[in-house]
Design a protein around this motif. Structure first.
Motif, PDB file in Angstrom:
ATOM      1  N   GLN A 101       0.835  -1.201   0.000  1.00 53.12           N
ATOM      2  CA  GLN A 101       0.000   0.000   0.000  1.00 53.12           C
ATOM      3  C   GLN A 101       0.868   1.250   0.000  1.00 53.12           C
ATOM      4  O   GLN A 101       0.586   2.211  -0.713  1.00 53.12           O
ATOM      5  CB  GLN A 101      -0.923   0.007   1.212  1.00 53.12           C
ATOM      6  CG  GLN A 101      -1.799   1.238   1.259  1.00 53.12           C
ATOM      7  CD  GLN A 101      -2.843   1.177   2.351  1.00 53.12           C
ATOM      8  OE1 GLN A 101      -3.203   0.118   2.834  1.00 53.12           O
ATOM      9  NE2 GLN A 101      -3.335   2.337   2.743  1.00 53.12           N
ATOM     10  N   SER A 123      -2.683  -6.475 -13.935  1.00 51.11           N
ATOM     11  CA  SER A 123      -2.322  -7.538 -13.014  1.00 51.11           C
ATOM     12  C   SER A 123      -2.703  -8.849 -13.668  1.00 51.11           C
ATOM     13  O   SER A 123      -3.815  -8.979 -14.195  1.00 51.11           O
ATOM     14  CB  SER A 123      -3.069  -7.353 -11.689  1.00 51.11           C
ATOM     15  OG  SER A 123      -2.756  -8.376 -10.784  1.00 51.11           O
ATOM     16  N   ARG A 127      -3.682 -13.752 -10.531  1.00 46.83           N
ATOM     17  CA  ARG A 127      -3.342 -13.132  -9.242  1.00 46.83           C
ATOM     18  C   ARG A 127      -4.582 -12.520  -8.562  1.00 46.83           C
ATOM     19  O   ARG A 127      -4.655 -11.307  -8.366  1.00 46.83           O
ATOM     20  CB  ARG A 127      -2.291 -12.047  -9.441  1.00 46.83           C
ATOM     21  CG  ARG A 127      -0.948 -12.538  -9.946  1.00 46.83           C
ATOM     22  CD  ARG A 127       0.041 -11.379  -9.952  1.00 46.83           C
ATOM     23  NE  ARG A 127       1.261 -11.665 -10.641  1.00 46.83           N
ATOM     24  CZ  ARG A 127       2.327 -12.257 -10.110  1.00 46.83           C
ATOM     25  NH1 ARG A 127       2.291 -12.644  -8.859  1.00 46.83           N
ATOM     26  NH2 ARG A 127       3.413 -12.454 -10.819  1.00 46.83           N
ATOM     27  N   PRO A 128      -5.557 -13.326  -8.164  1.00 42.31           N
ATOM     28  CA  PRO A 128      -6.777 -12.757  -7.554  1.00 42.31           C
ATOM     29  C   PRO A 128      -6.510 -11.994  -6.249  1.00 42.31           C
ATOM     30  O   PRO A 128      -7.209 -11.020  -5.961  1.00 42.31           O
ATOM     31  CB  PRO A 128      -7.682 -13.965  -7.327  1.00 42.31           C
ATOM     32  CG  PRO A 128      -6.760 -15.144  -7.315  1.00 42.31           C
ATOM     33  CD  PRO A 128      -5.625 -14.786  -8.240  1.00 42.31           C
ATOM     34  N   ASP A 129      -5.517 -12.400  -5.478  1.00 41.15           N
ATOM     35  CA  ASP A 129      -5.206 -11.651  -4.250  1.00 41.15           C
ATOM     36  C   ASP A 129      -4.733 -10.245  -4.583  1.00 41.15           C
ATOM     37  O   ASP A 129      -5.110  -9.274  -3.912  1.00 41.15           O
ATOM     38  CB  ASP A 129      -4.142 -12.369  -3.418  1.00 41.15           C
ATOM     39  CG  ASP A 129      -4.646 -13.664  -2.801  1.00 41.15           C
ATOM     40  OD1 ASP A 129      -5.879 -13.844  -2.708  1.00 41.15           O
ATOM     41  OD2 ASP A 129      -3.801 -14.489  -2.411  1.00 41.15           O
ATOM     42  N   HIS A 131      -5.592  -8.572  -7.228  1.00 47.23           N
ATOM     43  CA  HIS A 131      -6.755  -7.819  -7.720  1.00 47.23           C
ATOM     44  C   HIS A 131      -7.547  -7.247  -6.548  1.00 47.23           C
ATOM     45  O   HIS A 131      -7.940  -6.072  -6.584  1.00 47.23           O
ATOM     46  CB  HIS A 131      -7.656  -8.711  -8.570  1.00 47.23           C
ATOM     47  CG  HIS A 131      -6.943  -9.348  -9.711  1.00 47.23           C
ATOM     48  ND1 HIS A 131      -7.497 -10.372 -10.450  1.00 47.23           N
ATOM     49  CD2 HIS A 131      -5.709  -9.129 -10.248  1.00 47.23           C
ATOM     50  CE1 HIS A 131      -6.643 -10.752 -11.388  1.00 47.23           C
ATOM     51  NE2 HIS A 131      -5.550 -10.015 -11.280  1.00 47.23           N
ATOM     52  N   ARG A 132      -7.753  -8.044  -5.520  1.00 50.00           N
ATOM     53  CA  ARG A 132      -8.463  -7.552  -4.330  1.00 50.00           C
ATOM     54  C   ARG A 132      -7.688  -6.417  -3.663  1.00 50.00           C
ATOM     55  O   ARG A 132      -8.270  -5.431  -3.213  1.00 50.00           O
ATOM     56  CB  ARG A 132      -8.708  -8.694  -3.346  1.00 50.00           C
ATOM     57  CG  ARG A 132      -9.837  -9.618  -3.781  1.00 50.00           C
ATOM     58  CD  ARG A 132     -10.204 -10.616  -2.693  1.00 50.00           C
ATOM     59  NE  ARG A 132      -9.152 -11.583  -2.428  1.00 50.00           N
ATOM     60  CZ  ARG A 132      -8.933 -12.684  -3.129  1.00 50.00           C
ATOM     61  NH1 ARG A 132      -9.704 -12.970  -4.160  1.00 50.00           N
ATOM     62  NH2 ARG A 132      -7.969 -13.505  -2.803  1.00 50.00           N
ATOM     63  N   PHE A 133      -6.373  -6.549  -3.612  1.00 48.36           N
ATOM     64  CA  PHE A 133      -5.515  -5.509  -3.037  1.00 48.36           C
ATOM     65  C   PHE A 133      -5.700  -4.190  -3.786  1.00 48.36           C
ATOM     66  O   PHE A 133      -5.939  -3.137  -3.181  1.00 48.36           O
ATOM     67  CB  PHE A 133      -4.054  -5.975  -3.083  1.00 48.36           C
ATOM     68  CG  PHE A 133      -3.047  -4.902  -2.812  1.00 48.36           C
ATOM     69  CD1 PHE A 133      -2.858  -4.410  -1.533  1.00 48.36           C
ATOM     70  CD2 PHE A 133      -2.273  -4.398  -3.840  1.00 48.36           C
ATOM     71  CE1 PHE A 133      -1.915  -3.413  -1.277  1.00 48.36           C
ATOM     72  CE2 PHE A 133      -1.323  -3.414  -3.601  1.00 48.36           C
ATOM     73  CZ  PHE A 133      -1.148  -2.921  -2.315  1.00 48.36           C
ATOM     74  N   TYR A 134      -5.617  -4.220  -5.117  1.00 51.84           N
ATOM     75  CA  TYR A 134      -5.745  -2.992  -5.902  1.00 51.84           C
ATOM     76  C   TYR A 134      -7.149  -2.408  -5.783  1.00 51.84           C
ATOM     77  O   TYR A 134      -7.312  -1.179  -5.695  1.00 51.84           O
ATOM     78  CB  TYR A 134      -5.375  -3.241  -7.368  1.00 51.84           C
ATOM     79  CG  TYR A 134      -3.915  -3.566  -7.553  1.00 51.84           C
ATOM     80  CD1 TYR A 134      -2.929  -2.712  -7.076  1.00 51.84           C
ATOM     81  CD2 TYR A 134      -3.509  -4.727  -8.192  1.00 51.84           C
ATOM     82  CE1 TYR A 134      -1.584  -3.005  -7.232  1.00 51.84           C
ATOM     83  CE2 TYR A 134      -2.171  -5.028  -8.359  1.00 51.84           C
ATOM     84  CZ  TYR A 134      -1.218  -4.164  -7.874  1.00 51.84           C
ATOM     85  OH  TYR A 134       0.117  -4.453  -8.026  1.00 51.84           O
ATOM     86  N   GLU A 135      -8.160  -3.240  -5.773  1.00 54.10           N
ATOM     87  CA  GLU A 135      -9.531  -2.756  -5.607  1.00 54.10           C
ATOM     88  C   GLU A 135      -9.702  -2.084  -4.241  1.00 54.10           C
ATOM     89  O   GLU A 135     -10.358  -1.046  -4.134  1.00 54.10           O
ATOM     90  CB  GLU A 135     -10.525  -3.894  -5.787  1.00 54.10           C
ATOM     91  CG  GLU A 135     -10.631  -4.336  -7.231  1.00 54.10           C
ATOM     92  CD  GLU A 135     -11.385  -5.643  -7.429  1.00 54.10           C
ATOM     93  OE1 GLU A 135     -11.696  -6.340  -6.432  1.00 54.10           O
ATOM     94  OE2 GLU A 135     -11.662  -5.971  -8.601  1.00 54.10           O
ATOM     95  N   ARG A 136      -9.102  -2.649  -3.212  1.00 52.70           N
ATOM     96  CA  ARG A 136      -9.184  -2.054  -1.873  1.00 52.70           C
ATOM     97  C   ARG A 136      -8.556  -0.661  -1.864  1.00 52.70           C
ATOM     98  O   ARG A 136      -8.988   0.222  -1.117  1.00 52.70           O
ATOM     99  CB  ARG A 136      -8.479  -2.971  -0.861  1.00 52.70           C
ATOM    100  CG  ARG A 136      -8.584  -2.483   0.581  1.00 52.70           C
ATOM    101  CD  ARG A 136      -8.016  -3.479   1.568  1.00 52.70           C
ATOM    102  NE  ARG A 136      -6.642  -3.849   1.354  1.00 52.70           N
ATOM    103  CZ  ARG A 136      -5.586  -3.120   1.711  1.00 52.70           C
ATOM    104  NH1 ARG A 136      -5.746  -1.956   2.291  1.00 52.70           N
ATOM    105  NH2 ARG A 136      -4.367  -3.554   1.483  1.00 52.70           N
TER     106      ARG A 136
END
Length: 150
Positions: A101, A123, A127-129, A131-136
């Motif tokens: 972050q 991404s 790499r679904p983890d 993707h969730r990180f960037y969306e957050r």
């Protein structure tokens, strides 16, 4: 995470950066940490381009993260300048501690400083983890990306 220093990469950082790029299943298949020649050539190209920012995150004298930020002028979006974030990696010992972050926040702030109107990144679909990180962090999965291997 105040003990992290984000600074431009120097040539001596290349082995550690490449090791991080190769430190997962996808990277292991496409990176070659045992042959730094191509990476050193790429580093020189990046250094000669004022629109490229290869950055590292340091905890003391240990390199613990990296990313590349590219600033691109364009005609679309009313002549907008955009930035592209690439090669975001965090050392295994630092994952889950907020460094990713911090790196992305640095890239967004530098993009603002460079006059960009848009920050984008891709991404890998595997790499679904990530993707969730960037969306957050506020990124929106708005496009489908395509690549053509040469």
């Amino acid at each position: 995470m105040t003990d992290i220093d984000i600074r431009p990469a120097v040539v001596d950082d290349i082995p550690a950066i490449v090791a991080m790029l190769a430190d997962d299943a996808l990277g292991a298949a496409r990176e070659s940490p045992d042959d730094l020649g191509p990476y050193l050539v790429a580093y020189e190209r990046l250094q000669s381009d004022p629109h490229q920012f290869l950055m590292v995150a340091m905890r003391g004298d240990m390199l613990v993260g990296t990313l590349q930020l590219s600033v691109i002028a364009g005609l679309s979006r009313r002549g907008s300048t955009r930035s592209v974030i690439e090669g975001v990696r965090v050392h295994g010992s630092e994952r889950g501690r907020g460094l990713g972050q911090q790196l992305i926040e640095w890239a967004i702030e530098e993009s603002r400083r460079q006059g960009c109107q848009l920050v984008q990144l891709t991404s890998d679909a595997a790499r679904p983890d990530a993707h969730r990180f960037y969306e957050r962090l506020g990124f929106v999965g708005s496009h489908v990306g395509f690549k053509y291997q040469l």
